[in-house]
Scaffold this motif. Sequence first.
Motif, mmCIF file in Angstrom:
data_model
loop_
_atom_site.group_PDB
_atom_site.id
_atom_site.type_symbol
_atom_site.label_atom_id
_atom_site.label_comp_id
_atom_site.label_asym_id
_atom_site.label_seq_id
_atom_site.Cartn_x
_atom_site.Cartn_y
_atom_site.Cartn_z
ATOM 1 N N TYR A 1 -8.021 1.113 -2.420
ATOM 2 C CA TYR A 1 -7.439 2.022 -1.427
ATOM 3 C C TYR A 1 -8.383 2.235 -0.259
ATOM 4 N N PRO A 12 -3.136 9.483 -1.725
ATOM 5 C CA PRO A 12 -4.007 8.302 -1.796
ATOM 6 C C PRO A 12 -3.528 7.220 -2.762
ATOM 7 N N GLN A 13 -2.774 7.582 -3.776
ATOM 8 C CA GLN A 13 -2.366 6.542 -4.726
ATOM 9 C C GLN A 13 -1.051 5.879 -4.302
ATOM 10 N N GLY A 14 -0.571 6.193 -3.093
ATOM 11 C CA GLY A 14 0.670 5.591 -2.618
ATOM 12 C C GLY A 14 1.867 6.349 -3.165
ATOM 13 N N LEU A 74 -2.004 7.042 2.836
ATOM 14 C CA LEU A 74 -3.238 7.093 2.045
ATOM 15 C C LEU A 74 -3.919 8.449 2.147
ATOM 16 N N MET A 82 -11.065 8.054 -0.956
ATOM 17 C CA MET A 82 -10.418 7.013 -1.756
ATOM 18 C C MET A 82 -11.460 6.063 -2.283
ATOM 19 N N ILE A 101 0.833 -1.200 0.000
ATOM 20 C CA ILE A 101 0.000 0.000 0.000
ATOM 21 C C ILE A 101 0.869 1.252 0.000
#
Lengths: 300, 336
Positions: B134, A287-289, A283, B130, A238
């Motif tokens: 996610y 949020p997209q890592g 996150l 998200m 993640i």
Amino acid sequence: MTLEVAFLFLQQGVASGLIIGSVYALLALAIVVIFKTSEVPNFSQGEMVMAAAYIALYLLVFRSLPLWIVMPATILLAFAGAALFRRLILNQVARANGSPVNLVIATLGLSYVLRGFVRQTGFGDTPRSFPPVIEPESILIGQASVTTLDLVILATAIIVMAAFFWMFKYTKIGRAMRAVGMNPKAAQLVGVDLTRIHMIVWGLSGAISAVAALLISPKVLMTADMGSIVTLGFAAAIVGGFTSLPGAVVGGFLIGIIENLVGLFVASRAIVLAPFLAIMLVLVIRPQGLFGGRVEIKKV
Amino acid sequence: MSDKAAAMLSRSEASPPARWTARSNVSPARIGLLALTTAVLIFLPFVVTGYVLYIANLLLVFVVLCLGLHLVIGETGQFALAHAAFYGIGIYTSGLAGNAFGWPFPMSMLLAGLIAGAVGVVIGAVALCMRDIYLALATFAFGEALQWVFLNWDKVTGGPNGLRISPARLGTLEILSDKQAYPVVAITTLLMLLLTILISRSRLGRSFRAVRESEVAAMAMGIPVRRAKVTAFGLSAFYAGVAGSMFATFSTYIHPDSLGFQTTILVLTMVVVGGLGSIAGAVGGAVVFGLISEFLRQTPSYQEIIYGLILIVFMMYAPRGLFAFIHDKAGRVFRG
């Protein structure tokens, strides 16, 4: 805490973090490669690690086979088992055409079966310890104390990762995998056999899990629940963005280091919590890592 | 396999199963089913005894948990995986309200639901930015973190020693047995079931389903997508909190071990295997799978293997859940 002690802790934390982090990175790699090609978060990854560890233990201790047979045999069995699960079970689940979450539930089913099976055989009843591959002797690097076994773990993990990246980048099968990850239909149109690629991806993921199992088993107590270590692999995946292979590796090392530093500087009870806070932090901020691509805007 | 990057944990727009479409008519069969459920619930305590009633109580708790997860996953299509955490908040809230202040159980039940719901809204407001995988992972992380809190906040939760829950009370009445707890649990379950049906048939429920089918289309129709998602998440947390409080009425002890990801997953499998997106599926899944895991307790060594195999076989051959499967087969028989 004086500055000197803090610096010592920092060195030790980073060294231990890199070592355990290399195993997390392998686990994250095994998770991400499946997710990239078939969009299934494999919830049985932990049990695949656990099963591989018990296969190795069985061959090594109960069949007293030499190590140079046990290691490749375990890896091969894990490869075959994972590939067959994909071919025989998940293919049918995908064909049954239910909700996409069904594939995830099927992997959960596998995790129950594997755990139950290990308990059933009786090996999982008591915690067991895996004989170390080499006798651990402690070495000082800077001011950090590590063992020779730790160095073997780190080196093996790095070699396996390098081999994997080479395969993914330069071989025909690797290119086919990337194509399937980008667009399965288009890949099929240019002659990629989807079933075969999925089987190989699952097999590879199983094989990487087996390597991780062989590396980690001497350092932990083996129980039927040891698969929970994969939670940290998920955390690493993640943090790295979940679809990025280099991200998975960086995430693995990061989680390993964070965990050790928190253990040394904060409290040993907080170790368990650290990865989850890291996940939430990453996150919320990104949020997209760390390595995930831009979020796609979906068309209606 | 869909060719778009519609993640596994989200509802993909492609080929929605038939049962997912909105229903607006009250069919006699549906009312019959509800009446039958009520009748069984009323007559159960007269025909069975202690242990069976304990199982019944437990199953009803799972029914309410499933209804909550149904609202957020089945109706709104958001894969949130922190259900056990909210369940835990409910158990501890009502346990502590009973232990420390001797509150009557209807009040502590409401408090448990509201606190869980409030935490749910706060977490939802952050996490629901998200989507897909996610969202699932962020809520998973929250659930694990909260389990850690339950395990380590010794002063409040008893930590690893667990917490003794004093008997639920209302005035001078104390609930000391499963039999006494049963009416409370059953009535609460029926109320929650009715609430779910009402929500599902209201404007709110329709906006949930619109968000599930297509966020963009829902937004274009003027539905506040973000608010709908957070509402669904908060409601599901409220349900879990109430379920926790129901559990606290008939049990005397709680340990954080049973409030982890395993429990969330158990509820998720109940909802999915029952039939994602239908209330009957959520209730049926809870009862059938609750019973299966209870029967398997007799053969503990095979429990996990059989349970896992059932999940796999269902996903292979009854992908739309138990009830859709029965429905299809029965329909085929009637058509000849």
